[in-house]
Design a protein around this motif. Structure first.
Motif, mmCIF file in Angstrom:
data_model
loop_
_atom_site.group_PDB
_atom_site.id
_atom_site.type_symbol
_atom_site.label_atom_id
_atom_site.label_comp_id
_atom_site.label_asym_id
_atom_site.label_seq_id
_atom_site.Cartn_x
_atom_site.Cartn_y
_atom_site.Cartn_z
ATOM 1 N N SER A 11 0.798 -1.217 0.000
ATOM 2 C CA SER A 11 0.000 0.000 0.000
ATOM 3 C C SER A 11 0.835 1.274 0.000
ATOM 4 C CB SER A 11 -0.936 0.008 1.214
ATOM 5 O OG SER A 11 -1.762 -1.125 1.234
ATOM 6 N N ASP A 12 2.045 1.209 0.542
ATOM 7 C CA ASP A 12 2.901 2.404 0.559
ATOM 8 C C ASP A 12 3.643 2.592 -0.755
ATOM 9 O OD1 ASP A 12 2.149 3.055 3.131
ATOM 10 O OD2 ASP A 12 3.820 1.980 4.074
ATOM 11 N N ASP A 13 3.776 1.542 -1.536
ATOM 12 C CA ASP A 13 4.540 1.608 -2.786
ATOM 13 C C ASP A 13 3.653 1.685 -4.028
ATOM 14 O OD1 ASP A 13 7.001 1.366 -1.377
ATOM 15 O OD2 ASP A 13 6.681 -0.793 -1.238
ATOM 16 N N TRP A 14 2.405 1.283 -3.882
ATOM 17 C CA TRP A 14 1.455 1.329 -4.989
ATOM 18 C C TRP A 14 0.295 2.235 -4.602
ATOM 19 C CZ3 TRP A 14 1.279 -2.152 -9.470
ATOM 20 C CH2 TRP A 14 2.404 -2.990 -9.555
ATOM 21 N N GLU A 15 -0.223 2.966 -5.563
ATOM 22 C CA GLU A 15 -1.373 3.824 -5.330
ATOM 23 C C GLU A 15 -2.586 3.224 -6.039
ATOM 24 O OE1 GLU A 15 -2.570 8.570 -5.490
ATOM 25 O OE2 GLU A 15 -0.712 7.857 -6.407
ATOM 26 N N VAL A 16 -3.723 3.263 -5.352
ATOM 27 C CA VAL A 16 -4.950 2.696 -5.898
ATOM 28 C C VAL A 16 -5.846 3.819 -6.434
ATOM 29 C CG1 VAL A 16 -7.005 1.316 -5.413
ATOM 30 C CG2 VAL A 16 -4.827 0.748 -4.307
ATOM 31 N N PHE A 17 -6.389 3.590 -7.618
ATOM 32 C CA PHE A 17 -7.283 4.544 -8.264
ATOM 33 C C PHE A 17 -8.612 3.861 -8.567
ATOM 34 C CE2 PHE A 17 -2.967 5.733 -9.313
ATOM 35 C CZ PHE A 17 -2.943 7.116 -9.145
ATOM 36 N N GLY A 18 -9.652 4.658 -8.693
ATOM 37 C CA GLY A 18 -10.947 4.162 -9.108
ATOM 38 C C GLY A 18 -11.393 4.880 -10.370
ATOM 39 N N ALA A 19 -11.858 4.124 -11.351
ATOM 40 C CA ALA A 19 -12.406 4.693 -12.586
ATOM 41 C C ALA A 19 -13.800 4.123 -12.796
ATOM 42 C CB ALA A 19 -11.511 4.359 -13.777
ATOM 43 N N TYR A 20 -14.705 4.954 -13.268
ATOM 44 C CA TYR A 20 -16.057 4.487 -13.551
ATOM 45 C C TYR A 20 -16.580 5.204 -14.782
ATOM 46 C CZ TYR A 20 -17.496 8.910 -11.505
ATOM 47 O OH TYR A 20 -17.635 10.244 -11.253
ATOM 48 N N GLN A 21 -17.545 4.587 -15.433
ATOM 49 C CA GLN A 21 -18.187 5.208 -16.590
ATOM 50 C C GLN A 21 -19.508 4.502 -16.858
ATOM 51 O OE1 GLN A 21 -15.154 4.500 -19.612
ATOM 52 N NE2 GLN A 21 -16.312 2.778 -20.422
ATOM 53 N N ASN A 22 -20.450 5.233 -17.450
ATOM 54 C CA ASN A 22 -21.698 4.606 -17.853
ATOM 55 C C ASN A 22 -21.720 4.460 -19.367
ATOM 56 O OD1 ASN A 22 -22.328 7.110 -18.915
ATOM 57 N ND2 ASN A 22 -23.929 7.582 -17.426
ATOM 58 N N GLU A 23 -22.830 3.957 -19.878
ATOM 59 C CA GLU A 23 -22.902 3.669 -21.312
ATOM 60 C C GLU A 23 -22.867 4.931 -22.166
ATOM 61 O OE1 GLU A 23 -27.146 3.272 -19.630
ATOM 62 O OE2 GLU A 23 -25.088 2.810 -19.025
ATOM 63 N N ASP A 24 -23.092 6.094 -21.542
ATOM 64 C CA ASP A 24 -23.071 7.352 -22.292
ATOM 65 C C ASP A 24 -21.675 7.975 -22.364
ATOM 66 O OD1 ASP A 24 -25.808 7.220 -22.737
ATOM 67 O OD2 ASP A 24 -26.255 8.191 -20.831
ATOM 68 N N ALA A 25 -20.716 7.381 -21.643
ATOM 69 C CA ALA A 25 -19.362 7.938 -21.649
ATOM 70 C C ALA A 25 -18.760 7.849 -23.046
ATOM 71 C CB ALA A 25 -18.484 7.201 -20.649
ATOM 72 N N SER A 26 -18.082 8.903 -23.444
ATOM 73 C CA SER A 26 -17.545 8.974 -24.806
ATOM 74 C C SER A 26 -16.196 8.305 -24.943
ATOM 75 C CB SER A 26 -17.434 10.443 -25.241
ATOM 76 O OG SER A 26 -16.584 11.166 -24.349
ATOM 77 N N GLN A 27 -15.566 7.954 -23.819
ATOM 78 C CA GLN A 27 -14.245 7.334 -23.887
ATOM 79 C C GLN A 27 -14.177 6.164 -22.922
ATOM 80 O OE1 GLN A 27 -11.841 10.731 -22.880
ATOM 81 N NE2 GLN A 27 -11.974 10.338 -20.687
ATOM 82 N N SER A 28 -13.382 5.176 -23.282
ATOM 83 C CA SER A 28 -13.210 4.009 -22.424
ATOM 84 C C SER A 28 -11.954 4.167 -21.583
ATOM 85 C CB SER A 28 -13.108 2.736 -23.276
ATOM 86 O OG SER A 28 -12.012 2.828 -24.172
ATOM 87 N N THR A 29 -11.912 3.435 -20.474
ATOM 88 C CA THR A 29 -10.762 3.497 -19.581
ATOM 89 C C THR A 29 -9.652 2.587 -20.073
ATOM 90 O OG1 THR A 29 -12.186 3.966 -17.681
ATOM 91 C CG2 THR A 29 -9.985 3.116 -17.217
ATOM 92 N N ASN A 30 -8.478 3.160 -20.265
ATOM 93 C CA ASN A 30 -7.292 2.388 -20.642
ATOM 94 C C ASN A 30 -6.265 2.522 -19.529
ATOM 95 O OD1 ASN A 30 -8.151 1.585 -23.328
ATOM 96 N ND2 ASN A 30 -7.923 3.730 -23.889
ATOM 97 N N PRO A 31 -6.050 1.477 -18.750
ATOM 98 C CA PRO A 31 -5.107 1.581 -17.631
ATOM 99 C C PRO A 31 -3.679 1.770 -18.117
ATOM 100 C CG PRO A 31 -5.799 -0.693 -17.947
ATOM 101 C CD PRO A 31 -6.650 0.144 -18.862
ATOM 102 N N PRO A 32 -2.818 2.387 -17.292
ATOM 103 C CA PRO A 32 -1.406 2.557 -17.659
ATOM 104 C C PRO A 32 -0.736 1.224 -17.955
ATOM 105 C CG PRO A 32 -1.959 3.902 -15.750
ATOM 106 C CD PRO A 32 -3.140 3.017 -16.004
#
Length: 326
Positions: A118-139
């Motif tokens: 937990s100290d070396d990695w950071e956690v993120f949250g991404a969300y989107q609905n069907e109307d979102a114009s872009q998809s999430t592409n993780p690093p």
């Protein structure tokens, strides 16, 4: 209530942590300790999103008395194609260290390493609905897994947990609007998450863990397995997780915390339940949504109050999934 104003978002989740379990015997260790099976999980390479029950599992870690010490979203993410297994467990940050320490107690001579990252990695949250114009592409080098979609007023939201190694001591900024919506979606999913304040409070079925695919009753033994199985097959569970809400005000906000107890006006001798998770509704700021664990017969007797016999009255909402019969 109007629909969510944000159809997609991305934010740092400072209240989430990460445990990494790596080595040739990693699967065997986790199989012997967790409530769900891990041996059949498919590998997901870094930079890709683990999706579906064959790649992502909700798991619980119980005490010998069958009480949940922690819960986690788990996936299998080796560093390279030829690397040993490396399992990632996304957990509440306030119990990550104690969970990793307890798992490490059972390593013995096994070829496996358990690390609270937990100290070396950071956690993120991404969300989107069907109307979102872009998809999430993780690093490229991130660990990412998809959580179950959440349906809110005919809007279906996808959710993704992403962990990325920190590049320095400074944490990423929090997008407060996205964080509020993320937390709201998590509560409305009715899928529980154990935090420090609720450790060892619940047998899995008391918070619907078996109804959200967090328990595999066909796998081998794990700590507390006999009690969990007995609760399932003998109908011993008389408590369940429910969704409720309350009008937002200063006193309600102060009481809407995991671990706060619930009471009935007719019986103040003992609590009838407990808050599991809570969040201010991301659309209606005058409303707080709560996951609560409560006696089933409490709803037949009368109003349920938050924090005290004369505390704010909670309103019952519908669950987004059917409960498995016990």
């Amino acid at each position: 209530m109007p629909p969510f104003s944000l159809n997609h978002g991305f934010t740092s989740l400072t209240h989430w942590g990460l445990i990494l379990v790596e080595g040739p015997d990693a699967a065997a260790l986790l199989q012997s300790q967790l409530s769900n099976s891990v041996v059949s999980l498919k590998r997901t390479m870094l930079g890709h999103i683990a999706r579906g029950s064959d790649s992502v599992r909700l798991v619980g870690y119980c005490s010998p008395k069958g009480r949940l010490l922690s819960s986690a979203w788990l996936g299998l993410f080796p560093e390279t194609v030829d690397s040993d297994d490396r399992f990632a467990l996304f957990v509440s940050k306030d119990i990550a260290a104690s969970t990793a320490k307890r798992l490490s107690m059972y390593v013995l001579r096994s070829k496996v390493k358990v690390v609270d990252a937990s100290d070396d990695w950071e956690v993120f949250g991404a969300y989107q609905n069907e109307d979102a114009s872009q998809s999430t592409n993780p690093p490229k080098n991130s660990i990412a897994l998809g959580m179950p979609d959440v349906l809110v007023q005919d809007q279906s939201f996808q959710r993704i947990l992403i962990a990325q190694k920190k590049l320095g001591a400074t944490a990423s900024s929090v997008d407060q609007a996205s964080l509020d919506q993320w937390n709201s979606l998590e509560v409305l999913s009715a899928i529980p998450r154990i935090v420090l304040a609720t450790q060892e409070q619940f047998v899995p079925q008391m918070i619907n863990f078996e109804s959200v695919a967090g328990v595999d009753f066909k796998k081998g033994c794990y700590p507390g397995q006999e009690i969990v199985a007995r609760s399932q097959y003998r109908g011993a569970v008389k408590r369940r997780l429910q969704l409720m809400h309350i009008d937002n005000n200063v006193s309600a906000l102060a009481l809407s915390k995991p671990g706060v107890e619930l009471f009935q006006a007719s019986d103040d001798s003992q609590p009838c339940g407990m808050v599991v998770l809570a969040a201010t509704n991301a659309v209606d700021s005058d409303r707080i949504d709560l996951q609560v664990e409560c006696k089933l017969d409490a709803f037949e007797i009368g109003a349920i109050h938050l924090g005290a016999r004369d505390g704010p009255v909670l309103t019952l909402d519908s669950l987004p999934y059917p409960l498995l019969e016990i």
